[in-house]
Design a protein around this motif. Structure first.
Motif, PDB file in Angstrom:
ATOM      1  N   PRO A   1      36.939  38.309  37.665  1.00  0.00           N
ATOM      2  CA  PRO A   1      35.866  38.648  36.722  1.00  0.00           C
ATOM      3  C   PRO A   1      34.685  37.690  36.868  1.00  0.00           C
ATOM      4  CG  PRO A   1      37.996  38.705  35.632  1.00  0.00           C
ATOM      5  CD  PRO A   1      38.242  38.136  36.993  1.00  0.00           C
TER       6      PRO A   1
ATOM      7  N   VAL B   1      41.323  41.432  36.213  1.00  0.00           N
ATOM      8  CA  VAL B   1      41.037  41.453  34.769  1.00  0.00           C
ATOM      9  C   VAL B   1      41.673  40.223  34.140  1.00  0.00           C
ATOM     10  CG1 VAL B   1      41.581  42.602  32.578  1.00  0.00           C
ATOM     11  CG2 VAL B   1      40.795  43.953  34.534  1.00  0.00           C
TER      12      VAL B   1
ATOM     13  N   GLY C   1      39.638  42.471  27.089  1.00  0.00           N
ATOM     14  CA  GLY C   1      39.773  42.305  28.530  1.00  0.00           C
ATOM     15  C   GLY C   1      38.411  42.156  29.182  1.00  0.00           C
TER      16      GLY C   1
ATOM     17  N   SER D   1      45.972  45.235  36.981  1.00  0.00           N
ATOM     18  CA  SER D   1      44.700  44.520  37.154  1.00  0.00           C
ATOM     19  C   SER D   1      44.815  43.061  36.710  1.00  0.00           C
ATOM     20  CB  SER D   1      43.588  45.219  36.364  1.00  0.00           C
ATOM     21  OG  SER D   1      43.341  46.513  36.870  1.00  0.00           O
TER      22      SER D   1
ATOM     23  N   GLY E   1      36.712  42.324  33.072  1.00  0.00           N
ATOM     24  CA  GLY E   1      36.930  42.539  34.488  1.00  0.00           C
ATOM     25  C   GLY E   1      36.668  43.958  34.940  1.00  0.00           C
TER      26      GLY E   1
ATOM     27  N   ASP F   1      30.905  41.307  34.997  1.00  0.00           N
ATOM     28  CA  ASP F   1      31.796  41.799  33.957  1.00  0.00           C
ATOM     29  C   ASP F   1      31.523  41.225  32.574  1.00  0.00           C
ATOM     30  OD1 ASP F   1      33.696  43.128  35.935  1.00  0.00           O
ATOM     31  OD2 ASP F   1      33.751  41.046  36.632  1.00  0.00           O
TER      32      ASP F   1
END
Length: 437
Positions: free
Chosen positions: A291, A43, A58, A37, A60, A324
């Protein structure tokens, strides 16, 4: 010795970094899945190489919705001790990110202290700091000057920076054609618009975008592509200016990924509820599933003093629809610099919105705390309820402010508590009220 410059470069090479390992553990996912990702940009793990105190997070697709707390001084409120108290509050209530939006004087001392102590990721908007840092008026600042400020923030350890690179001449033309009620409400966007109009030059962050990316890559700073043309009232949402800029941001996202620079894309500020889900899908489509970081959206314009509520409503819908990262809004929005009480209200409202969205999205383990709260309520275990509450001190203070005669109830229902009544019947006991003393 790391053989990569950024988290994205490592991910593309097949390397699982210590930061990826930590994030995967926090998110209950496989490190290899997370690496994939990060490699494709879905991400981001904002983590400047000079931010030694950070606990990586993180942002995303498939991860918990994160929240950001804005703080910082202005010309009318210049007390950094108070701002550091806000930092402590943000950390206490679990904010994953803090942005220093100070726009007065020399701000680097505060940022260095912030970087030294904060496990949360730290963000800035270099445009805000340019005038104070350079000690020049707007018209005197050159494109090279703007890049100096970006480099200074990167060296200090900022994990992500809002760069308003999408408000180029094409986006400005669309904005000028399609008249708005509120025009430009982004502080950084308005300063760049003014600079462009006064000098006749292209947006320096757009014109010198590759140089910006080289600086960010050197320190592994995530670029947060700012939405200078975000709507500032619900009547301006999803207009030509907003969409024109979004198209530019999609192209800039791919250019950043080409340099192994991680990207977040910032989203709308004010928007009616019925437009939010479509806007989230549009952003994800145009910006290649990068994101999405949203301010609000605020779903009505008539609630000054309560905009943490209008923002939480919009933020919950946005995050459930694909956003996100939520930027908190306080009750002081549109009115003044927030005080400590405002900051707390904003954090809790944003945490509720993010958590509610995670439940809706089926994020792993998102329901666990709710299920534990249900168990505690079933047992009428007040101490357990307080520990599970987002704000345990407030929950306990409310309960104890009007204490019940029987601790197995609260003062609203007393002995007619539905939970107590049902538990007694299921335990084979008789429920009586008049004869009870």
């Amino acid at each position: 010795m790391r053989d990569y410059k950024t988290q994205m470069e490592a991910a593309k090479k097949g390397t699982i970094t210590p930061e990826m390992e930590l994030v995967a553990k926090k998110e209950y996912i496989e490190p290899e899945k997370l690496r994939q990702s990060v490699a494709c940009g879905e991400v981001a793990i904002p983590c400047n190489i000079n931010h030694k105190s950070i606990s990586a997070e993180g942002i995303g697709a498939g991860l918990r919705t994160k929240i950001n707390v804005n703080l910082g001084i202005s010309g009318d409120c210049k007390n950094y001790d108070v701002e550091m108290q806000k930092v402590d509050m943000a950390l206490k209530f679990g904010a994953e990110a803090i942005m220093d939006l100070s726009n007065y004087g020399k701000t680097n001392t505060f940022r260095r202290e912030l970087i030294a102590k904060s496990p949360a990721m730290i963000g800035t908007v270099p445009m805000y700091d340019a005038i104070g840092y350079l000690e020049k008026d707007l018209l005197e600042i050159t494109a090279e000057d703007f890049l100096k400020v970006v480099r200074a923030h990167a060296e200090e350890g900022m994990d992500f920076m809002t760069i308003h690179a999408g408000i180029n001449r094409r986006a400005v033309e669309a904005f000028m054609r399609d008249k708005r009620k509120m025009n430009i409400v982004s502080r950084g966007g308005s300063l760049l618009f003014a600079w462009m109009m006064m000098t006749g030059n292209e947006n320096p962050f757009y014109e010198h975008y590759d140089e910006v990316l080289e600086i960010l890559r050197e320190y592994d700073v995530t670029i947060s592509l700012g939405d200078a043309l975000r709507p500032g009232c619900i009547d301006d949402s999803t207009d030509a200016g907003q969409i024109s800029e979004l198209i530019e941001l999609g192209a800039l996202t791919e250019r950043a990924w080409g340099k192994d620079v991680q990207v977040m894309v910032e989203g709308p500020g004010h928007m009616a509820m019925n437009e939010i889900a479509a806007n989230m899908k549009l952003q994800k489509r145009i910006c290649h599933n990068a994101p999405f970081y949203v301010l609000g959206p605020l779903v009505t314009d008539i609630a000054p003093g309560y905009d943490h509520i209008t923002s939480a409503i919009g933020g919950a819908i946005a995050a459930a629809s694909g956003a996100d990262f939520l930027c908190y809004v306080t009750p002081a929005e549109h009115l003044r610099l927030p005080d400590l009480s405002d900051v707390k209200e904003g954090i809790i409202a944003s945490r509720i919105a993010a958590h509610a969205a995670d439940i809706a999205k089926g994020v792993p383990h998102a329901r666990e705390q709710d299920n534990a709260m249900a168990e505690a309520r079933h047992k009428v275990d007040w101490d357990a309820m307080f520990e599970l509450a987002l704000d345990k001190d407030k929950a306990k203070a409310y309960f104890e402010s009007t204490p019940p005669s029987d601790r197995h109830t609260c003062s609203m229902c007393g002995k007619m508590c539905a939970v107590r009544t049902t538990n007694m019947i299921l335990e084979g006991k008789k429920v009586e009220f008049c004869s009870e003393k």
